[in-house]
Motif scaffolding. Sequence first.
Motif, mmCIF file in Angstrom:
data_model
loop_
_atom_site.group_PDB
_atom_site.id
_atom_site.type_symbol
_atom_site.label_atom_id
_atom_site.label_comp_id
_atom_site.label_asym_id
_atom_site.label_seq_id
_atom_site.Cartn_x
_atom_site.Cartn_y
_atom_site.Cartn_z
ATOM 1 N N LEU A 61 5.547 4.603 3.137
ATOM 2 C CA LEU A 61 6.951 4.226 2.939
ATOM 3 C C LEU A 61 7.135 2.825 3.498
ATOM 4 O O LEU A 61 6.279 2.330 4.245
ATOM 5 C CB LEU A 61 7.864 5.217 3.684
ATOM 6 C CG LEU A 61 7.723 6.687 3.270
ATOM 7 C CD1 LEU A 61 8.617 7.559 4.147
ATOM 8 C CD2 LEU A 61 8.058 6.887 1.797
ATOM 9 N N LYS A 62 8.250 2.189 3.157
ATOM 10 C CA LYS A 62 8.482 0.838 3.653
ATOM 11 C C LYS A 62 9.957 0.587 3.899
ATOM 12 O O LYS A 62 10.821 1.170 3.247
ATOM 13 C CB LYS A 62 7.940 -0.213 2.668
ATOM 14 C CG LYS A 62 8.599 -0.196 1.311
ATOM 15 C CD LYS A 62 8.257 -1.445 0.506
ATOM 16 C CE LYS A 62 9.079 -2.657 0.918
ATOM 17 N NZ LYS A 62 8.955 -3.800 0.008
ATOM 18 N N ALA A 63 10.176 -0.277 4.863
ATOM 19 C CA ALA A 63 11.505 -0.856 5.049
ATOM 20 C C ALA A 63 11.389 -2.307 4.625
ATOM 21 O O ALA A 63 10.376 -2.962 4.894
ATOM 22 C CB ALA A 63 11.936 -0.735 6.505
ATOM 23 N N GLY A 64 12.408 -2.820 3.958
ATOM 24 C CA GLY A 64 12.378 -4.220 3.520
ATOM 25 C C GLY A 64 13.655 -4.925 3.917
ATOM 26 O O GLY A 64 14.644 -4.281 4.299
ATOM 27 N N VAL A 106 3.221 -12.674 0.119
ATOM 28 C CA VAL A 106 2.735 -11.796 1.194
ATOM 29 C C VAL A 106 3.683 -11.829 2.387
ATOM 30 O O VAL A 106 4.311 -12.852 2.667
ATOM 31 C CB VAL A 106 1.305 -12.182 1.654
ATOM 32 C CG1 VAL A 106 0.284 -11.821 0.597
ATOM 33 C CG2 VAL A 106 1.213 -13.671 2.008
ATOM 34 N N GLU A 107 3.758 -10.698 3.065
ATOM 35 C CA GLU A 107 4.603 -10.579 4.256
ATOM 36 C C GLU A 107 3.787 -9.983 5.398
ATOM 37 O O GLU A 107 3.102 -8.972 5.198
ATOM 38 C CB GLU A 107 5.776 -9.625 3.979
ATOM 39 C CG GLU A 107 6.738 -10.122 2.940
ATOM 40 C CD GLU A 107 7.974 -9.225 2.855
ATOM 41 O OE1 GLU A 107 7.848 -7.992 2.965
ATOM 42 O OE2 GLU A 107 9.065 -9.788 2.678
ATOM 43 N N PRO A 108 3.882 -10.576 6.604
ATOM 44 C CA PRO A 108 3.199 -10.010 7.775
ATOM 45 C C PRO A 108 4.044 -8.896 8.395
ATOM 46 O O PRO A 108 5.224 -9.091 8.676
ATOM 47 C CB PRO A 108 3.113 -11.209 8.731
ATOM 48 C CG PRO A 108 4.264 -12.082 8.365
ATOM 49 C CD PRO A 108 4.583 -11.844 6.917
ATOM 50 N N GLU A 109 3.429 -7.745 8.586
ATOM 51 C CA GLU A 109 4.206 -6.596 9.058
ATOM 52 C C GLU A 109 3.426 -5.818 10.117
ATOM 53 O O GLU A 109 2.209 -5.969 10.266
ATOM 54 C CB GLU A 109 4.516 -5.664 7.870
ATOM 55 C CG GLU A 109 5.104 -6.422 6.676
ATOM 56 C CD GLU A 109 6.062 -5.604 5.837
ATOM 57 O OE1 GLU A 109 6.357 -4.455 6.203
ATOM 58 O OE2 GLU A 109 6.515 -6.144 4.806
ATOM 59 N N ILE A 110 4.139 -4.952 10.830
ATOM 60 C CA ILE A 110 3.492 -3.984 11.712
ATOM 61 C C ILE A 110 3.654 -2.616 11.053
ATOM 62 O O ILE A 110 4.774 -2.224 10.682
ATOM 63 C CB ILE A 110 4.100 -4.015 13.126
ATOM 64 C CG1 ILE A 110 3.708 -5.349 13.783
ATOM 65 C CG2 ILE A 110 3.609 -2.829 13.966
ATOM 66 C CD1 ILE A 110 4.337 -5.622 15.119
ATOM 67 N N ILE A 139 -0.386 -6.152 5.835
ATOM 68 C CA ILE A 139 0.132 -7.219 4.961
ATOM 69 C C ILE A 139 0.724 -6.534 3.747
ATOM 70 O O ILE A 139 0.044 -5.750 3.077
ATOM 71 C CB ILE A 139 -0.990 -8.182 4.503
ATOM 72 C CG1 ILE A 139 -1.681 -8.838 5.704
ATOM 73 C CG2 ILE A 139 -0.423 -9.262 3.565
ATOM 74 C CD1 ILE A 139 -2.953 -9.632 5.334
ATOM 75 N N GLU A 140 2.007 -6.799 3.476
ATOM 76 C CA GLU A 140 2.592 -6.287 2.236
ATOM 77 C C GLU A 140 2.569 -7.387 1.180
ATOM 78 O O GLU A 140 2.907 -8.543 1.470
ATOM 79 C CB GLU A 140 4.042 -5.812 2.422
ATOM 80 C CG GLU A 140 4.499 -5.220 1.084
ATOM 81 C CD GLU A 140 5.918 -4.702 1.016
ATOM 82 O OE1 GLU A 140 6.738 -5.039 1.865
ATOM 83 O OE2 GLU A 140 6.178 -3.969 0.030
ATOM 84 N N VAL A 141 2.159 -7.020 -0.031
ATOM 85 C CA VAL A 141 2.277 -7.927 -1.178
ATOM 86 C C VAL A 141 3.520 -7.493 -1.939
ATOM 87 O O VAL A 141 3.585 -6.363 -2.431
ATOM 88 C CB VAL A 141 1.041 -7.838 -2.101
ATOM 89 C CG1 VAL A 141 1.173 -8.826 -3.266
ATOM 90 C CG2 VAL A 141 -0.252 -8.069 -1.319
ATOM 91 N N ILE A 142 4.522 -8.357 -1.958
ATOM 92 C CA ILE A 142 5.716 -8.036 -2.751
ATOM 93 C C ILE A 142 5.635 -8.786 -4.083
ATOM 94 O O ILE A 142 5.047 -9.870 -4.166
ATOM 95 C CB ILE A 142 7.037 -8.359 -2.003
ATOM 96 C CG1 ILE A 142 7.080 -9.815 -1.509
ATOM 97 C CG2 ILE A 142 7.264 -7.382 -0.863
ATOM 98 C CD1 ILE A 142 8.451 -10.242 -1.011
ATOM 99 N N ASP A 143 6.206 -8.177 -5.113
ATOM 100 C CA ASP A 143 6.114 -8.755 -6.459
ATOM 101 C C ASP A 143 7.343 -8.294 -7.242
ATOM 102 O O ASP A 143 7.261 -7.377 -8.064
ATOM 103 C CB ASP A 143 4.819 -8.273 -7.135
ATOM 104 C CG ASP A 143 4.520 -9.039 -8.418
ATOM 105 O OD1 ASP A 143 4.738 -10.259 -8.451
ATOM 106 O OD2 ASP A 143 4.050 -8.397 -9.381
ATOM 107 N N SER A 232 7.006 -1.658 8.489
ATOM 108 C CA SER A 232 8.327 -1.800 9.138
ATOM 109 C C SER A 232 9.098 -3.034 8.699
ATOM 110 O O SER A 232 10.249 -3.207 9.087
ATOM 111 C CB SER A 232 8.167 -1.782 10.659
ATOM 112 O OG SER A 232 7.312 -2.815 11.089
ATOM 113 N N GLY A 233 8.482 -3.898 7.889
ATOM 114 C CA GLY A 233 9.238 -5.033 7.350
ATOM 115 C C GLY A 233 8.645 -6.374 7.760
ATOM 116 O O GLY A 233 8.007 -6.499 8.812
ATOM 117 N N GLY A 234 8.883 -7.366 6.927
ATOM 118 C CA GLY A 234 8.309 -8.701 7.142
ATOM 119 C C GLY A 234 8.855 -9.344 8.419
ATOM 120 O O GLY A 234 10.064 -9.360 8.646
ATOM 121 N N ILE A 235 7.950 -9.876 9.224
ATOM 122 C CA ILE A 235 8.362 -10.541 10.469
ATOM 123 C C ILE A 235 8.782 -11.982 10.184
ATOM 124 O O ILE A 235 9.572 -12.558 10.919
ATOM 125 C CB ILE A 235 7.195 -10.460 11.494
ATOM 126 C CG1 ILE A 235 7.022 -9.008 11.932
ATOM 127 C CG2 ILE A 235 7.408 -11.382 12.697
ATOM 128 C CD1 ILE A 235 5.782 -8.732 12.756
HETATM 129 MG MG MG Z 1 7.898 -5.971 3.252
#
Ligand code: MG
Length: 262
Positions: A61-64, A106-110, A139-143, A232-235
Amino acid sequence: MNLDQNTIKQLAEHLDNCQLNQQDTLKITEQHPDMDWDDAYAIQDEIRARKLARGLKVVGLKAGLTSFAKMKQMGVEVPVFGFMTDDYTVQDGGEVKVSELIHPKVEPEIAFVTKAPLKGPGCHIGAVLAATDFVMPGIEVIDSRYRDFKFDLKSVIADNTSASRFVVGGQPVGVEGLDLRTTGIVLEVNGVPMAFGAGAAVLGHPAAAIAMLANHLGERGEEIPAGTMILSGGITEAVAVKAGDNVTLRVQGMGSCSLRFV
Ligand code: MG
Ligand code: 0L1
């Protein structure tokens, strides 16, 4: 809800096909301006049902939109939530084919992995930390399926919050004794540091994003099961990438994970 079931199914099919065919589209609120939040999540649920019917499995799952900067920019106080299926998984150091995507960033996440269920309402950082098995770099890849990433909140929720690929790896660590607010991160592209930050950029504490997800699911009578991986979402702001790019995320005390775009 303002949309009927047929319209929800049609919009889900449209967005799902955009993803499958690497085709962008205008934001769906242009055609459906009175779409509400429940409609938006109903479209996302329908996309999930379509994927499950094709034999895919939900693996996270993800939070954005969890960074204060991005929330202020979008004029919202609550993050958006989505899911990841098994075809989104990239092994640490693995490849992402840009030909399968539209315009990846790309987004850096924990990433959190739970060891006990979490259910709202009233879920808080303490409950999340108590239910966390370990955290690790992700790392999340958003598109976004929307042209030039131009969307509003409801359109982006319907589009499963731009989810497309992710990698987790590095060194999983327990949260005891760890201050995730001051945990530093560096995102490198081709060896060059491109973005820096600390966990507090995500809602003051990355566990707050997980608590909000549990509270959001609680309103729907659902929970985060034990053993769930959650981004948990992009830092930092998302960074656009292209074929040939190597991306590495280094998280203080948790090692690194990476992927390459081909
Ligand atoms: Mg994200
Ligand atoms: O994971 C995220 O924070 C992205 C949420 C969707 C918005 C976007 O595509 O930038």
